[in-house]
Design a protein around this motif. Sequence first.
Motif, PDB file in Angstrom:
ATOM      1  N   ASN A 268      50.401 -18.801 128.922  1.00 28.11           N
ATOM      2  CA  ASN A 268      50.483 -18.232 130.275  1.00 28.11           C
ATOM      3  C   ASN A 268      51.152 -19.176 131.274  1.00 28.11           C
ATOM      4  O   ASN A 268      51.568 -18.744 132.348  1.00 28.11           O
ATOM      5  N   CYS A 269      51.216 -20.451 130.959  1.00 26.50           N
ATOM      6  CA  CYS A 269      51.687 -21.463 131.906  1.00 26.50           C
ATOM      7  C   CYS A 269      53.110 -21.189 132.371  1.00 26.50           C
ATOM      8  O   CYS A 269      53.996 -20.904 131.574  1.00 26.50           O
ATOM      9  N   GLY A 270      53.293 -21.254 133.686  1.00 23.51           N
ATOM     10  CA  GLY A 270      54.609 -21.048 134.274  1.00 23.51           C
ATOM     11  C   GLY A 270      55.038 -19.600 134.393  1.00 23.51           C
ATOM     12  O   GLY A 270      56.151 -19.314 134.814  1.00 23.51           O
ATOM     13  N   LYS A 271      54.170 -18.683 134.059  1.00 20.33           N
ATOM     14  CA  LYS A 271      54.539 -17.264 134.092  1.00 20.33           C
ATOM     15  C   LYS A 271      54.017 -16.574 135.337  1.00 20.33           C
ATOM     16  O   LYS A 271      53.076 -17.032 135.969  1.00 20.33           O
ATOM     17  N   GLY A 272      54.630 -15.492 135.675  1.00 26.53           N
ATOM     18  CA  GLY A 272      54.173 -14.621 136.743  1.00 26.53           C
ATOM     19  C   GLY A 272      53.841 -13.269 136.155  1.00 26.53           C
ATOM     20  O   GLY A 272      54.474 -12.834 135.189  1.00 26.53           O
ATOM     21  N   ARG A 273      52.847 -12.626 136.706  1.00 24.67           N
ATOM     22  CA  ARG A 273      52.457 -11.303 136.212  1.00 24.67           C
ATOM     23  C   ARG A 273      52.272 -10.371 137.382  1.00 24.67           C
ATOM     24  O   ARG A 273      51.809 -10.768 138.443  1.00 24.67           O
ATOM     25  N   ALA A 274      52.610  -9.136 137.181  1.00 22.39           N
ATOM     26  CA  ALA A 274      52.431  -8.127 138.219  1.00 22.39           C
ATOM     27  C   ALA A 274      51.150  -7.358 137.955  1.00 22.39           C
ATOM     28  O   ALA A 274      50.790  -7.093 136.815  1.00 22.39           O
ATOM     29  N   SER A 275      50.462  -7.019 139.022  1.00 19.83           N
ATOM     30  CA  SER A 275      49.269  -6.195 138.940  1.00 19.83           C
ATOM     31  C   SER A 275      49.702  -4.740 138.781  1.00 19.83           C
ATOM     32  O   SER A 275      50.880  -4.451 138.606  1.00 19.83           O
ATOM     33  N   ASP A 276      48.767  -3.823 138.898  1.00 18.31           N
ATOM     34  CA  ASP A 276      49.132  -2.410 138.826  1.00 18.31           C
ATOM     35  C   ASP A 276      49.994  -2.028 140.037  1.00 18.31           C
ATOM     36  O   ASP A 276      50.088  -2.762 141.012  1.00 18.31           O
ATOM     37  N   ASN A 277      50.615  -0.891 139.973  1.00 21.78           N
ATOM     38  CA  ASN A 277      51.534  -0.452 141.031  1.00 21.78           C
ATOM     39  C   ASN A 277      50.847  -0.178 142.361  1.00 21.78           C
ATOM     40  O   ASN A 277      51.474  -0.256 143.410  1.00 21.78           O
ATOM     41  N   GLU A 278      49.559   0.142 142.339  1.00 21.83           N
ATOM     42  CA  GLU A 278      48.862   0.472 143.576  1.00 21.83           C
ATOM     43  C   GLU A 278      48.592  -0.748 144.442  1.00 21.83           C
ATOM     44  O   GLU A 278      48.759  -0.701 145.652  1.00 21.83           O
ATOM     45  N   SER A 279      48.188  -1.870 143.848  1.00 24.44           N
ATOM     46  CA  SER A 279      47.834  -3.041 144.659  1.00 24.44           C
ATOM     47  C   SER A 279      49.054  -3.903 144.993  1.00 24.44           C
ATOM     48  O   SER A 279      49.058  -4.596 145.994  1.00 24.44           O
ATOM     49  N   ARG A 280      50.065  -3.905 144.144  1.00 25.21           N
ATOM     50  CA  ARG A 280      51.304  -4.665 144.343  1.00 25.21           C
ATOM     51  C   ARG A 280      51.090  -6.176 144.418  1.00 25.21           C
ATOM     52  O   ARG A 280      51.906  -6.882 144.979  1.00 25.21           O
ATOM     53  N   LEU A 281      49.986  -6.654 143.886  1.00 24.85           N
ATOM     54  CA  LEU A 281      49.756  -8.088 143.826  1.00 24.85           C
ATOM     55  C   LEU A 281      50.534  -8.691 142.655  1.00 24.85           C
ATOM     56  O   LEU A 281      50.712  -8.051 141.624  1.00 24.85           O
ATOM     57  N   THR A 282      50.981  -9.920 142.827  1.00 22.72           N
ATOM     58  CA  THR A 282      51.570 -10.673 141.728  1.00 22.72           C
ATOM     59  C   THR A 282      50.743 -11.934 141.528  1.00 22.72           C
ATOM     60  O   THR A 282      50.132 -12.452 142.470  1.00 22.72           O
TER      61      THR A 282
END
Length: 98
Positions: A72-86
Amino acid sequence: MKVLFVGLAALLCFAGGEALRCNVCKRKLLLFGCVQGSGEITCGWRERCVVIKASLGKLPIYYRLNCTSVLNCGKGRASDNESRLTYDYTCCNADFCN
């Protein structure tokens, strides 16, 4: 056989002494510090200390401290489309470095 057993026992003792210890916080706010679930944890094999930054666009919302897989190190992940959190994973490899 006895030499093999002693070597294996020494290896296990060495590996146990090298476990990485990290800070834990389920929710850390920039101005207030840890507001939920603070403590410390011992990471497993192939894990690193991590700071996970939850953002809405470029605005940091909160941080999470824990252990994570080296994958997971150094990666970015997107949350679901409703919350739009990364979520951005920043790892380190020293005791309590997060």
